[in-house]
Structure formats: structure tokens, C-alpha cells
Design an enzyme around this catalytic site. Structure first.
Site, short mmCIF file in Angstrom:
data_model
loop_
_atom_site.label_atom_id
_atom_site.label_comp_id
_atom_site.label_asym_id
_atom_site.label_seq_id
_atom_site.Cartn_x
_atom_site.Cartn_y
_atom_site.Cartn_z
N GLY A 56 0.82 -1.25 0.13
CA GLY A 56 -0.04 0.02 0.15
C GLY A 56 1.00 1.21 -0.09
N GLN A 79 2.92 9.87 1.47
CA GLN A 79 4.26 9.39 1.75
C GLN A 79 5.29 9.64 0.59
OE1 GLN A 79 2.32 5.22 2.67
NE2 GLN A 79 4.14 5.01 3.77
N CYS A 118 5.80 -0.28 7.44
CA CYS A 118 5.42 0.98 6.94
C CYS A 118 6.70 1.53 5.91
CB CYS A 118 5.12 2.27 8.01
SG CYS A 118 4.68 3.76 7.44
N LEU A 119 6.27 2.03 4.68
CA LEU A 119 7.36 2.16 3.96
C LEU A 119 8.11 3.77 4.45
CD1 LEU A 119 5.97 1.42 0.32
CD2 LEU A 119 7.34 0.04 1.91
N HIS A 155 -4.66 1.10 7.58
CA HIS A 155 -3.30 1.70 7.79
C HIS A 155 -3.34 2.97 6.79
CE1 HIS A 155 1.28 1.03 8.00
NE2 HIS A 155 1.19 1.83 7.00
N GLU A 156 -3.77 2.73 5.69
CA GLU A 156 -3.62 3.92 4.42
C GLU A 156 -4.61 5.03 4.66
OE1 GLU A 156 -1.19 3.66 2.73
OE2 GLU A 156 -0.67 1.55 3.21
N HIS A 195 -2.80 6.94 7.25
CA HIS A 195 -1.99 7.96 6.86
C HIS A 195 -2.83 9.27 6.37
CE1 HIS A 195 2.00 6.07 6.63
NE2 HIS A 195 1.46 4.90 5.95
O1 K1U Z 1 1.50 2.43 3.83
C1 K1U Z 1 2.65 1.89 3.97
O2 K1U Z 1 3.52 2.35 4.39
C2 K1U Z 1 2.81 0.67 3.03
C3 K1U Z 1 2.87 -0.73 4.03
C4 K1U Z 1 1.23 -1.06 4.14
C5 K1U Z 1 1.10 -2.13 5.41
C6 K1U Z 1 1.83 -3.35 5.18
C7 K1U Z 1 1.47 -4.29 6.45
C8 K1U Z 1 0.35 -4.09 6.80
C9 K1U Z 1 -0.61 -2.85 6.66
C10 K1U Z 1 -0.18 -2.01 5.95
C11 K1U Z 1 3.82 -1.55 3.41
O3 K1U Z 1 3.49 -2.18 2.40
S1 K1U Z 1 4.99 -2.11 4.33
C12 K1U Z 1 5.94 -3.51 3.28
C13 K1U Z 1 4.89 -4.77 3.48
O4 K1U Z 1 4.30 -5.04 4.33
C14 K1U Z 1 5.15 -5.90 2.39
C15 K1U Z 1 6.12 -5.72 1.34
C16 K1U Z 1 6.26 -6.71 0.40
C17 K1U Z 1 5.83 -7.64 0.58
C18 K1U Z 1 4.56 -7.73 1.13
C19 K1U Z 1 4.59 -6.84 2.19
ZN ZN Z 2 2.47 3.17 6.22
#
Ligand code: K1U
Ligand code: ZN
Length: 173
Positions: free
Chosen positions: A46, A51, A94-95, A136-137, A140
Site C-alpha cells: 500500500g 508518503q 510502513c514504507l 493503515h492507508e 496516513h
Molecule cells: O503504507 C505503507 O507504509 C505501506 C505498508 C502497508 C502495510 C503493510 C502491512 C500491514 C499494513 C499496511 C507496506 O506495504 S510495508 C511493506 C510490506 O508490508 C510488504 C512488502 C512486500 C511484500 C509484502 C508486504
Molecule cells: Zn505506512
């Protein structure tokens, strides 16, 4: 399409409340394309527009399994309509807070509404990772981060760590 730089903690922009999008313009379509490119490159499941430094209410997501076809989603002005009393716990990342993961408890299922790039209003039910990710999004878009659900001790620790990294990077060390 362009990969845009990600905003990282403790950047105060992450605390902004993003503004609604009033029309699907070429600029909005370009932002959506760039966000998808940035999200897949990271990689993430996401991404919220803030972001990449743009305070508008747009989210991209793709929670499809790696062995299936990609299922990119673009959500404009998304909102939660209802949430289950039952909760589930997921280890979130979270990225904007790289390499930090913690378990967060949220409603297990939500009903949500958004506008797509065709200007259509969609209502959808979500469970599992989609439910976690959409919450989560949308957080944000309201300046809320998953670390806000952790204990003060854990939140303070992660803030201190990322402030130190930012200070070191600013000094060029
Ligand atoms: O919003 C963001 O920071 C993105 C975040 C979203 C998220 C992840 C996990 C639970 C809720 C919301 C991410 O994508 S972090 C990276 C991640 O979870 C992932 C990366 C590659 C493959 C699978 C998952
Ligand atoms: Zn995030």
C-alpha cells in the site's frame, strides 16, 4: 511513470491531514501511476499520497499474492463506513518507517467506500490483509501512523532511532 522519493519518519509532513480530491484530472492520474510504480518498487502492499509528499486523499494498494496476477487498486477519498467488533492482529510495516515491524490490533473486517480513476463510487467489504491495509492507508490520510497504536515506550524508542538517523544523514556523516 516515475518512482518518487518516500517521506521517512520523523518528517512532519507525515502528520498532515490530507485534502480531498475534487476531480480526476491528468495530474491525479499521473500521481496514481507514480504511486503504483513507487509502491511496487519499494516493495509495499500500500501507499498513501502523503508518503510521496503530496497531501491529497489518494491511496494505492495491491494485496494480491505474488504467484497471482497483480491487482492494483487506486482509492480516491477512501472512507471506512463500518468496522467489525471482532479484531485481528497483523504484524504491520510502513514504507515511511523502514525495517520496523510491530503487531497492531484493528477491526478484522471493514466496509469502505472510495472513488476510482473512472470517477465511479465503489463500496467494498474487506477482511484479512486488505482490511488491515486499507485502515493503515486511511490512517496516513489523517496523519496517523501505526506506531501511534504502540506503547509510548516503543513509540519513543522508534522516534529516537529515526531522529538519530535523520540527524546523521543531514550532517553528511
Ligand atoms: O503504507 C505503507 O507504509 C505501506 C505498508 C502497508 C502495510 C503493510 C502491512 C500491514 C499494513 C499496511 C507496506 O506495504 S510495508 C511493506 C510490506 O508490508 C510488504 C512488502 C512486500 C511484500 C509484502 C508486504
Ligand atoms: Zn505506512
Amino acid at each position: 511513470m516515475t518512482i518518487r522519493p518516500l517521506i521517512i519518519l520523523p518528517d512532519s509532513k507525515l502528520r498532515l491531514v490530507s485534502k480531498p480530491i475534487t476531480a480526476v484530472t491528468d495530474e491525479v492520474r499521473r500521481l496514481a501511476d507514480d504511486m503504483l510504480e513507487t509502491m511496487y518498487d519499494a516493495p509495499g502492499v500500500g501507499l498513501a499520497a502523503i508518503q510521496v509528499g503530496v497531501p491529497v486523499r489518494m491511496v494505492t494498494m495491491d494485496v494480491s499474492k505474488s504467484e497471482t496476477e497483480p491487482q492494483p487498486m487506486v482509492l480516491i477519498n477512501p472512507e471506512i463506513l463500518s468496522a467489525s467488533e471482532e479484531t485481528s492482529t497483523y504484524e504491520e510495516g510502513c514504507l515511511s518507517i523502514p525495517e520496523y515491524y510491530e503487531e497492531v490490533e484493528r477491526p478484522a473486517r471493514v466496509r469502505f467506500r472510495y472513488m476510482n480513476l473512472q470517477g465511479e463510487t465503489i463500496e467494498q467489504e474487506a477482511a484479512d490483509l486488505l482490511a488491515t491495509c486499507v485502515q493503515h492507508e486511511i490512517d496516513h490520510l489523517n496523519g496517523v501512523l501505526f506506531i501511534d497504536y504502540l506503547s509510548k515506550l516503543k513509540r519513543d524508542r522508534v522516534m529516537t532511532k529515526f531522529k538519530k538517523v535523520a540527524k546523521r544523514e543531514a550532517s553528511g556523516a
